[in-house]
Each structure stands twice: as C-alpha cells, then as structure tokens.
Design an enzyme around this catalytic site. Structure first.
Site, mmCIF file in Angstrom:
data_model
loop_
_atom_site.group_PDB
_atom_site.id
_atom_site.type_symbol
_atom_site.label_atom_id
_atom_site.label_comp_id
_atom_site.label_asym_id
_atom_site.label_seq_id
_atom_site.Cartn_x
_atom_site.Cartn_y
_atom_site.Cartn_z
ATOM 1 N N THR A 1 50.855 54.002 33.338
ATOM 2 C CA THR A 1 50.568 54.918 34.443
ATOM 3 C C THR A 1 51.840 55.539 35.023
ATOM 4 O O THR A 1 52.910 54.916 34.979
ATOM 5 C CB THR A 1 49.842 54.134 35.561
ATOM 6 O OG1 THR A 1 49.855 54.899 36.763
ATOM 7 C CG2 THR A 1 50.527 52.802 35.865
ATOM 8 N N ASP A 2 51.689 56.723 35.594
ATOM 9 C CA ASP A 2 52.839 57.359 36.269
ATOM 10 C C ASP A 2 53.268 56.585 37.512
ATOM 11 O O ASP A 2 54.350 56.803 38.044
ATOM 12 C CB ASP A 2 52.530 58.824 36.634
ATOM 13 C CG ASP A 2 51.325 59.008 37.557
ATOM 14 O OD1 ASP A 2 50.671 58.002 37.916
ATOM 15 O OD2 ASP A 2 51.029 60.169 37.914
ATOM 16 N N GLU A 3 52.415 55.667 37.985
ATOM 17 C CA GLU A 3 52.740 54.946 39.219
ATOM 18 C C GLU A 3 53.955 54.046 39.073
ATOM 19 O O GLU A 3 54.553 53.637 40.063
ATOM 20 C CB GLU A 3 51.525 54.155 39.707
ATOM 21 C CG GLU A 3 50.362 55.084 39.937
ATOM 22 C CD GLU A 3 49.228 54.517 40.772
ATOM 23 O OE1 GLU A 3 49.470 53.594 41.564
ATOM 24 O OE2 GLU A 3 48.118 55.020 40.623
ATOM 25 N N LYS B 1 52.095 46.780 36.316
ATOM 26 C CA LYS B 1 52.093 47.670 35.142
ATOM 27 C C LYS B 1 53.529 47.875 34.640
ATOM 28 O O LYS B 1 53.770 47.918 33.434
ATOM 29 C CB LYS B 1 51.448 49.022 35.480
ATOM 30 C CG LYS B 1 49.942 48.988 35.633
ATOM 31 C CD LYS B 1 49.204 48.491 34.385
ATOM 32 C CE LYS B 1 49.155 49.526 33.264
ATOM 33 N NZ LYS B 1 48.332 49.011 32.123
ATOM 34 N N TYR C 1 49.989 46.569 42.103
ATOM 35 C CA TYR C 1 49.436 47.157 40.873
ATOM 36 C C TYR C 1 50.536 47.794 40.033
ATOM 37 O O TYR C 1 50.719 47.452 38.860
ATOM 38 C CB TYR C 1 48.355 48.200 41.214
ATOM 39 C CG TYR C 1 48.072 49.141 40.057
ATOM 40 C CD1 TYR C 1 47.598 48.654 38.839
ATOM 41 C CD2 TYR C 1 48.319 50.512 40.167
ATOM 42 C CE1 TYR C 1 47.371 49.510 37.762
ATOM 43 C CE2 TYR C 1 48.088 51.368 39.097
ATOM 44 C CZ TYR C 1 47.624 50.866 37.906
ATOM 45 O OH TYR C 1 47.410 51.701 36.844
HETATM 46 P P1 TYD Z 1 43.256 56.320 43.781
HETATM 47 O O1 TYD Z 1 42.059 56.862 43.087
HETATM 48 O O2 TYD Z 1 43.156 54.966 44.379
HETATM 49 O O3 TYD Z 1 44.466 56.417 42.777
HETATM 50 P P2 TYD Z 1 46.048 56.069 43.030
HETATM 51 O O4 TYD Z 1 46.242 55.476 44.347
HETATM 52 O O5 TYD Z 1 46.266 55.086 41.955
HETATM 53 O O6 TYD Z 1 46.749 57.367 42.860
HETATM 54 O O7 TYD Z 1 43.679 57.317 44.948
HETATM 55 C C1 TYD Z 1 44.044 58.649 44.698
HETATM 56 C C2 TYD Z 1 44.559 59.222 45.998
HETATM 57 O O8 TYD Z 1 43.462 59.255 46.953
HETATM 58 C C3 TYD Z 1 45.631 58.374 46.650
HETATM 59 O O9 TYD Z 1 46.588 59.214 47.268
HETATM 60 C C4 TYD Z 1 44.885 57.571 47.689
HETATM 61 C C5 TYD Z 1 43.774 58.509 48.112
HETATM 62 N N1 TYD Z 1 42.552 57.812 48.550
HETATM 63 C C6 TYD Z 1 42.012 58.071 49.827
HETATM 64 O O10 TYD Z 1 42.533 58.897 50.596
HETATM 65 N N2 TYD Z 1 40.903 57.376 50.204
HETATM 66 C C7 TYD Z 1 40.307 56.457 49.408
HETATM 67 O O11 TYD Z 1 39.273 55.852 49.824
HETATM 68 C C8 TYD Z 1 40.841 56.203 48.093
HETATM 69 C C9 TYD Z 1 40.211 55.209 47.166
HETATM 70 C C10 TYD Z 1 41.981 56.913 47.719
#
Ligand code: TYD
Length: 340
Positions: free
Chosen positions: A124-126, A152, A148
């Site tokens: 992942t890019d994270e 990774k 997380y």
């Molecule tokens: P997510 O799908 O959890 O992916 P990641 O954090 O791995 O990028 O979240 C995508 C983006 O959406 C992230 O900036 C967090 C935001 N988000 C919300 O604002 N509310 C939520 O309930 C969730 C799950 C994510």
C-alpha cells in the site's frame, strides 16, 4: 502458471482470483483464513471451476502453507492476505503485526524453501506516510504512522530482504486507495454509500479535506498480474489511479449519484494520526507497460450502482459483527459531532 493467491476471498484477492481464472493459462489455489472481511460469496461465479481450488487456512500456519505449496506445486505466490483497515488497527494493533508481518514472513520462508519462481507482495501507499507535497517514489524512505501501515511496511521490508539475502525473486506492488464492488463496508466508499442508501449519517473525519488517490480494483488487479509476469525481481512498483480527490468531494459525489441530500454528511472527531495526503509517482510501472484505464467518475458511479443493486451482499454484513464495531468506533463521534 500455478498460482497461490492468499486472502483470495477478500476484496482485492477475490477480484484477482477471478481475473487470473478468466485466462485459461493459469490454475489458482486460494488460501484464505476466512476472517471477518472475507466472503466466499465474492467467488460464487467461479465455484466448481476446474482450475480453481479453495483451502481454508492462515498464512501464519507454517504447516498449512508448506503443504499447499507442495501439494499444488505452486510456481507463483501473490500475497493478498492482510489485516487492512486503519481504524481497526487503532483498536487492535496486535492482529495487524501478526498477519501482516509474521504471516508474511511464514509465507515467504515456505515459498523460498519450496522453490517458488515469483513472489508478489501486495502492499500500500500508506507505507510512505503522509505526503504533504509532491509524490512518493519507490526509493523514498518508509515513514508509516499507523499500526496498519507500520505492519505493512514491516512485511515489505521482510519481503525485499529475501531478494538481497537469498536472491529469492520477490516483487512488491504499492497500491493507492482501492475501491470497487465487494469491498467490506468499513472502508470510506462502501461505508458512505451503504449508509446513504439507508439515509444514515456519513461520518466524515476532521475537516474532510484529506486527500487520497483512488484506484479501481479492476485496475489494481491488472497491475498486480502485469507485475507478476513482467516485473523485475527485487523491485517495488507504485500503482496509483491518478485520481487525487478530497474526501469531502468524494462524499458529495456519492450523494449526488444516489440523489441523497448533502445534509447526511456529518463532520466527526478525526482519526488519531490521520494521514493528510497520499500521492505516488507511478512512472516506473508505466515504463514496464501498465497504466490505469478506469476514469474515477465512471468507476465511482459503477461502484455506487453495484452497492445499490447488491443490498443482499452487504446487508447481512452490516447486521452482524459490524454493528458492535460501528458502535464502538462511531457511536460517541456521531453523538458529539466534530467538537467532541
Ligand atoms: P479508508 O477507506 O479507511 O482508507 P485509508 O485510511 O486507508 O486511506 O479512508 C479513506 C479516507 O476517508 C481517509 O482519509 C479517512 C476517511 N474516512 C472518513 O472520513 N470517515 C470514515 O468513516 C472512514 C472509514 C474514512
């Protein structure tokens, strides 16, 4: 090629298994522990396929892993098995270290011992951490900030060490935020779409101005297959969709597609350590002949439609274990709003 896909009942894994089987050249073994986000319904269309085998098992289980590799004479491994959700990693970090680091290590070592020819780690890019400006290249230092992404990153480093140490032919793909049908509704897009369908609030973290680069799952799977067959051993490939958007904009777009009011958006207390932005330079992958093909607006629209038409897929999920999780993560947040 005889390919082992781990985590093949999950979101990316199930799309990948179906894609690999659509070409008659491959046989696929799917090893999946069937934990909460796995769903065999994702594979209903290939059940009984003569070139497909399902094995229930954990990548941490050395015995199961070595036996699958031997019995099926596996030539290529694609590791999609992982704990993947940042919010869950904040609630339960141990399971992430276990699967994403230890499990990856077990799979890697057994694959090396079995003489596997290609090993691809789906990452992942994270792992690059929050990127305020510019974009990450494959050579950048890793700077993960959540349990997380740290897990990774640990998995990636272990995988890459096998090239340096043993010349075991590994590759890593680092995908940006992947979306599409069959994604467990804890993630941003499926959570917001399914909540909106039910006229429930959409809990947007902080100011909603965080930025993500969205990649259609079909595009990511095409990239993974491309790297498995054409990537260079020991190399990392960034895979982005080229669709950087603010979360607020994506949330509004989904509501537009569903013809639901913007008032469903609820600004809530931010995620701790929330990465502001991810962005990757993907020119290395373009140089070996792959680029994304699905425009974001089309992909998002099709995804929203899929969830609208497939309520029988996600309603059972949202009424099970998910309820407790949702209450724990969002209960207080939704009651208190953004100032809570
Ligand atoms: P997510 O799908 O959890 O992916 P990641 O954090 O791995 O990028 O979240 C995508 C983006 O959406 C992230 O900036 C967090 C935001 N988000 C919300 O604002 N509310 C939520 O309930 C969730 C799950 C994510």
């Amino acid at each position: 090629m005889r390919i082992l896909v781990t985590g093949g009942a999950g979101f990316i894994g199930s799309h990948l298994v179906r894609r690999l089987l659509s070409s008659s050249q491959h046989t696929v073994v799917n090893l999946d522990a069937l934990r909460y986000s796995a769903n065999l319904a994702n594979l209903a269309t290939i059940e009984g396929h003569p070139q497909y085998t399902f094995v229930q098992g954990d990548i941490c289980d050395q015995h199961v892993v070595s036996s699958v590799l031997q019995v099926h004479q596996v030539e290529g491994v694609i590791n999609c098995a992982a704990e993947t959700h940042v919010d869950r990693s904040i609630l339960d970090p141990g399971s992430f270290a276990r699967t994403d680091v230890v499990g990856t290590g077990v799979l890697l070592e057994e694959a090396r011992r079995a003489g596997v020819q290609r090993f691809l780690q789906v990452s992942t890019d994270e792992v690059y951490g929050s990127v305020e400006t510019g974009s990450s290249t494959e050579e950048d230092q890793l700077a993960p900030r959540s349990p997380y992404s740290a897990s990774k990153a640990g998995g990636d480093l272990l995988v890459l060490s096998y090239w340096t140490t043993y010349r075991f032919p590994v590759m890593v793909t680092r995908g940006s935020n992947t979306y599409g049908p069959n994604q467990y509704p804890e993630k941003f897009i499926p959570l917001f779409v399914t909540n909106a369908i039910d006229d429930q609030p959409l809990p947007l973290y902080g100011d909603g101005r965080q930025r993500r680069d969205w990649l259609a799952v079909q595009d990511y799977c095409a990239a993974i297959a491309h790297v498995l067959f054409h990537g260079e051993p020991g190399q990392v490939y960034n895979v982005g969709g080229g669709n950087e958007r603010e979360n607020l904009v994506v949330a509004q777009q989904m509501l537009d597609y569903l013809e639901k009011p913007k008032s469903l958006i609820r600004f809530v207390q931010d995620r701790p350590g929330h990465d502001r932005r991810y962005a990757m330079d993907c020119s290395k992958l373009r140089r070996i002949g792959w680029q994304p093909s699905i425009p974001f607006e089309q992909g998002l629209h099709d995804t929203v439609e899929w969830y609208r038409l497939n309520t029988s897929w996600w309603r059972p999920i949202k009424s099970g274990e998910f309820r407790e999780y949702y209450k724990q993560l969002y209960g207080k947040r939704l009651k208190e709003g953004v100032t809570g």
